[in-house]
Motif scaffolding. Structure first.
Motif, mmCIF file in Angstrom:
data_model
loop_
_atom_site.group_PDB
_atom_site.id
_atom_site.type_symbol
_atom_site.label_atom_id
_atom_site.label_comp_id
_atom_site.label_asym_id
_atom_site.label_seq_id
_atom_site.Cartn_x
_atom_site.Cartn_y
_atom_site.Cartn_z
ATOM 1 N N ARG A 192 0.837 -1.201 0.000
ATOM 2 C CA ARG A 192 0.000 0.000 0.000
ATOM 3 C C ARG A 192 0.875 1.255 0.000
ATOM 4 N N LYS A 193 0.404 2.259 -0.687
ATOM 5 C CA LYS A 193 1.169 3.486 -0.884
ATOM 6 C C LYS A 193 1.336 4.260 0.419
ATOM 7 N N ILE A 194 2.534 4.810 0.604
ATOM 8 C CA ILE A 194 2.820 5.727 1.704
ATOM 9 C C ILE A 194 3.365 7.000 1.073
ATOM 10 N N GLY A 195 2.598 8.071 1.175
ATOM 11 C CA GLY A 195 2.923 9.309 0.466
ATOM 12 C C GLY A 195 4.302 9.845 0.774
ATOM 13 N N GLY A 196 4.689 9.825 2.042
ATOM 14 C CA GLY A 196 5.986 10.379 2.423
ATOM 15 C C GLY A 196 7.141 9.634 1.814
ATOM 16 N N LEU A 197 7.003 8.336 1.620
ATOM 17 C CA LEU A 197 8.086 7.549 1.040
ATOM 18 C C LEU A 197 8.144 7.703 -0.472
ATOM 19 N N ASP A 198 7.004 7.884 -1.089
ATOM 20 C CA ASP A 198 6.997 8.127 -2.539
ATOM 21 C C ASP A 198 7.686 9.443 -2.881
ATOM 22 N N VAL A 200 10.412 10.578 -1.436
ATOM 23 C CA VAL A 200 11.848 10.553 -1.152
ATOM 24 C C VAL A 200 12.661 10.804 -2.426
ATOM 25 N N ASP A 201 12.304 10.113 -3.505
ATOM 26 C CA ASP A 201 13.034 10.304 -4.761
ATOM 27 C C ASP A 201 12.918 11.738 -5.258
ATOM 28 N N GLU A 202 11.735 12.320 -5.068
ATOM 29 C CA GLU A 202 11.542 13.718 -5.490
ATOM 30 C C GLU A 202 12.457 14.658 -4.702
ATOM 31 N N ALA A 203 12.533 14.434 -3.370
ATOM 32 C CA ALA A 203 13.357 15.299 -2.524
ATOM 33 C C ALA A 203 14.836 15.144 -2.865
ATOM 34 N N LEU A 204 15.281 13.909 -3.040
ATOM 35 C CA LEU A 204 16.696 13.692 -3.370
ATOM 36 C C LEU A 204 17.032 14.201 -4.766
ATOM 37 N N GLY A 205 16.104 14.044 -5.690
ATOM 38 C CA GLY A 205 16.337 14.567 -7.029
ATOM 39 C C GLY A 205 16.451 16.077 -7.037
ATOM 40 N N ARG A 206 15.625 16.726 -6.240
ATOM 41 C CA ARG A 206 15.699 18.195 -6.169
ATOM 42 C C ARG A 206 17.036 18.637 -5.594
ATOM 43 N N ALA A 207 17.512 17.940 -4.530
ATOM 44 C CA ALA A 207 18.797 18.305 -3.926
ATOM 45 C C ALA A 207 19.930 18.114 -4.926
ATOM 46 N N THR A 208 19.853 17.070 -5.746
ATOM 47 C CA THR A 208 20.895 16.816 -6.742
ATOM 48 C C THR A 208 20.908 17.911 -7.805
ATOM 49 N N GLU A 209 19.729 18.297 -8.262
ATOM 50 C CA GLU A 209 19.650 19.328 -9.300
ATOM 51 C C GLU A 209 20.118 20.688 -8.788
ATOM 52 N N MET A 210 19.807 21.004 -7.537
ATOM 53 C CA MET A 210 20.179 22.302 -6.981
ATOM 54 C C MET A 210 21.607 22.330 -6.467
ATOM 55 N N GLY A 211 22.225 21.157 -6.340
ATOM 56 C CA GLY A 211 23.595 21.112 -5.833
ATOM 57 C C GLY A 211 23.677 21.434 -4.358
ATOM 58 N N LYS A 212 22.599 21.189 -3.635
ATOM 59 C CA LYS A 212 22.574 21.467 -2.201
ATOM 60 C C LYS A 212 22.522 20.159 -1.415
ATOM 61 N N THR A 349 1.871 19.862 10.381
ATOM 62 C CA THR A 349 1.578 21.241 9.968
ATOM 63 C C THR A 349 2.780 21.940 9.330
ATOM 64 N N THR A 350 3.997 21.497 9.623
ATOM 65 C CA THR A 350 5.179 22.217 9.131
ATOM 66 C C THR A 350 5.960 21.462 8.062
ATOM 67 N N CYS A 351 5.712 20.178 7.899
ATOM 68 C CA CYS A 351 6.457 19.386 6.915
ATOM 69 C C CYS A 351 5.580 19.062 5.707
ATOM 70 N N ASP A 352 6.213 18.754 4.607
ATOM 71 C CA ASP A 352 5.478 18.406 3.383
ATOM 72 C C ASP A 352 4.849 17.024 3.487
ATOM 73 N N TYR A 353 5.585 16.095 4.091
ATOM 74 C CA TYR A 353 5.090 14.723 4.250
ATOM 75 C C TYR A 353 5.460 14.228 5.644
ATOM 76 N N THR A 354 4.584 13.430 6.223
ATOM 77 C CA THR A 354 4.828 12.912 7.571
ATOM 78 C C THR A 354 4.463 11.432 7.629
ATOM 79 N N LEU A 355 5.410 10.634 8.122
ATOM 80 C CA LEU A 355 5.152 9.214 8.389
ATOM 81 C C LEU A 355 4.585 9.112 9.797
ATOM 82 N N ILE A 356 3.377 8.608 9.897
ATOM 83 C CA ILE A 356 2.671 8.598 11.173
ATOM 84 C C ILE A 356 2.775 7.225 11.822
ATOM 85 N N GLY A 357 3.299 7.199 13.039
ATOM 86 C CA GLY A 357 3.309 5.972 13.829
ATOM 87 C C GLY A 357 4.089 4.852 13.169
ATOM 88 N N GLU A 358 3.412 3.725 12.935
ATOM 89 C CA GLU A 358 4.091 2.528 12.439
ATOM 90 C C GLU A 358 4.528 2.652 10.984
#
Length: 412
Positions: A192-198, A200-212, A349-358
Motif C-alpha cells: 500500500r502506498k505511503i505518500g511520504g516515502l513516494d 523521497v526520490d523527489e526530494a533527493l532529485g531536487r537536492a541533486t539538481e540544486m547542488g545542495k 503542519t510544518t512538513c510536506d510529508y509525515t510518516l505517522i506511527g508505524e
C-alpha cells in the motif's frame, strides 16, 4: 388522656431502646450453612495450589465470614486456619479461566489455597492429600460443616487456557512465512502506498539538481529505542540513493553511539553503490549531547547551508517544532517520521510529508524492497484486516447475545 398515654409510650421507647439494641446484638445469628463443599487440584498451575468452592448461602452478608481449616490427616483436629473471607466476596466469576463466563458463577464462592505459603515453602513431592473444612461465623457464633473436602496438588505440563494464544501465533506465523516466500517469487509485490516515502526520490532529485545537501536529523533517543533503529535503517536506504545520485548527505547526531552506527550505515550504503571513495565520514557528525544546544546547532546548519531536503526521522520531544519551522523558512522539502504522538501535529503542519506511527517502521521495507521485510509488512496488513473482520463479527454476534467470540483473544 390519649395524648398523655402517647407521650408516655414515646418516652419509654426512648429510654429502653438502647437496651433492646443490646439484647438484639446478643441474640444468636441465624446462619444457614452451604449445602456442599468441594476441593480440587487447581488446573494449569505448577502443583502448588488447591481450589475450593461452595454454593452461596442466604445468610451471606458483610458481617458473616467463611473460615477454611486445613489438615494433612482426615481425622485430624483441623486447627490450622488458612483463610478467612467475607461471605459476600470471592466468587467463581473471578476465575473465568476455570469456570468460563457462565451467569451462574455468581452463585458459588471460590478461593485458591497456596500450599507452599501455608507450609513455609515445603510442598511434598509425594502428592499428599490435603483435607479441608469450612466454617461459617458471625460474631461469637460459628457453624462448622461436617463435609471434609480433599485434594492433591499436581503440576501441569500444558496451560490449556493459553491454547487460543498458541493458535493465533501459529496462524500469524503461517501468514508471515507465506508472504515472505511470495515476496521472494514476486519482487514487485504490491504494498500500500505511503505518500511520504513516494516523495523521497523527489526530494533527493531536487537536492541533486540544486547542488545542495540533504540533511538527515535523528531523534534524541539512543540506539536502544526502536524508533532510532528504524531511523538508521531508513538512513541506509536514503544514503544508497544519494550515492547513486552523487549528492551530498549530512547526518547530525546527539548521541555518540548513534553517530558511530550512522557512520557505518552510510559507509556500507556507499560500498553497495560501488562508490566508496565518495563517502566522507566528516558528514556524519556529533553536534551536541543536550537537547536545546543540539537544536540551536542544527537550526544554524539549516540557516547557513540551506539544504534542499530535510529528513526528521526518530523520536522527538519539544524540539520538533523548532527544527521543522526553521527548515520550512529555508524552503526545503521536509519529510518527517516519528512514533511520538505528541509531536506528530507539529510535523504534520510544518512538513510536506509525515510518516505517522508505524509507517516509520514500514519505511525500510518500502524503500529496500527486500523480500523478508516486504513479506513481513504485507503479513501485518493481512493480520490487521483479519482482526478488523473478527471485531466486526464479534460485535454483531455479541449484539444478539452470542458472546463466545469476544473471549477468543483472552490472555489468561
Amino acid at each position: 388522656m390519649l395524648k398523655k398515654l402517647f407521650f408516655i409510650t414515646i418516652i419509654l421507647l426512648l429510654l429502653f431502646f438502647p437496651c433492646f439494641i443490646s439484647f438484639a446484638q446478643q441474640l444468636p445469628a441465624f446462619l444457614i450453612p452451604p449445602t456442599e463443599f468441594k476441593a480440587f487440584d487447581t488446573p494449569n498451575d505448577a502443583g502448588e495450589t488447591v481450589s475450593l468452592t461452595w454454593p452461596t448461602s442466604p445468610s451471606d452478608a458483610s458481617d458473616v465470614f467463611y473460615i477454611i481449616y486445613i489438615d494433612k490427616d482426615k481425622n485430624g483436629t483441623f486447627e490450622k486456619e488458612v483463610i478467612r473471607i467475607k461471605s459476600n466476596t470471592s466468587y467463581r466469576t473471578s476465575v473465568p479461566e476455570i469456570y468460563g463466563y457462565k451467569k451462574g458463577n455468581g452463585d458459588y464462592h471460590y478461593v485458591q489455597i497456596n500450599l507452599r505459603k501455608i507450609f513455609n515453602g515445603e510442598v511434598s513431592d509425594k502428592r499428599l492429600v490435603y483435607y479441608f473444612k469450612l466454617a461459617m461465623a458471625a460474631g461469637d457464633n460459628k457453624i462448622i460443616l461436617d463435609t471434609i473436602a480433599s485434594a492433591s496438588p499436581r503440576a501441569n505440563w500444558l496451560h490449556t487456557k493459553k491454547i487460543n494464544n498458541f493458535v493465533i501465533m501459529i496462524i500469524l506465523s503461517a501468514i508471515i512465512l507465506y508472504f515472505i516466500v511470495h515476496a521472494r517469487r514476486n519482487p514487485d509485490m504490491f504494498l500500500r502506498k505511503i505518500g511520504g516515502l513516494d516523495a523521497v526520490d523527489e526530494a533527493l532529485g531536487r537536492a541533486t539538481e540544486m547542488g545542495k545537501p540533504v540533511l538527515f536529523v535523528h531523534g534524541l533517543t539512543g540506539m536502544g529505542n526502536i524508533s532510532t533503529i528504524a531511523a538508521t535503517s531508513i538512513l541506509g536506504r536514503i544514503a544508497r540513493k544519494i550515492a547513486d545520485y552523487d549528492a551530498n548527505l549530512k547526518v547530525v547526531n546527539n548521541d555518540p553511539i548513534v553517530m558511530s552506527v550512522s557512520q557505518e550505515v552510510v559507509k556500507e550504503s556507499y560500498l553497495e553503490a560501488g562508490r566508496p571513495d565518495a563517502y566522507n565520514p566528516d558528514n556524519v557528525f556529533l553536534v551536541a549531547s543536550e537537547q536545546f544546544p543540539y537544536v540551536a546547532a542544527v537550526s544554524g546548519i539549516m540557516t547557513r547551508e540551506k539544504p534542499a531536503a530535510n529528513f526528521f526521522v526518530g523520536y522527538f520531544y519539544a524540539e520538533a517544532l523548532i527544527l521543522a519551522e526553521t527548515g520550512a523558512t529555508t524552503g526545503a522539502i521536509q519529510i518527517a517520521g516519528t512514533d511520538a504522538y505528541t509531536q506528530l501535529p507539529f510535523f504534520i503542519t510544518t512538513c510536506d510529508y509525515t510518516l505517522i506511527g508505524e509507517e516509520l517502521y514500514a519505511a525500510s521495507a518500502y524503500l529496500s524492497r527486500e523480500p523478508m521485510l516486504m513479506g513481513t509488512l504485507r503479513a501485518q496488513d493481512v493480520g490487521k484486516g483479519l482482526l478488523i473482520i473478527v471485531l466486526l463479527l464479534g460485535t454483531i454476534l455479541a449484539s444478539f447475545g452470542f458472546e463466545y467470540i469476544t473471549h477468543l483473544f483472552d490472555a489468561f
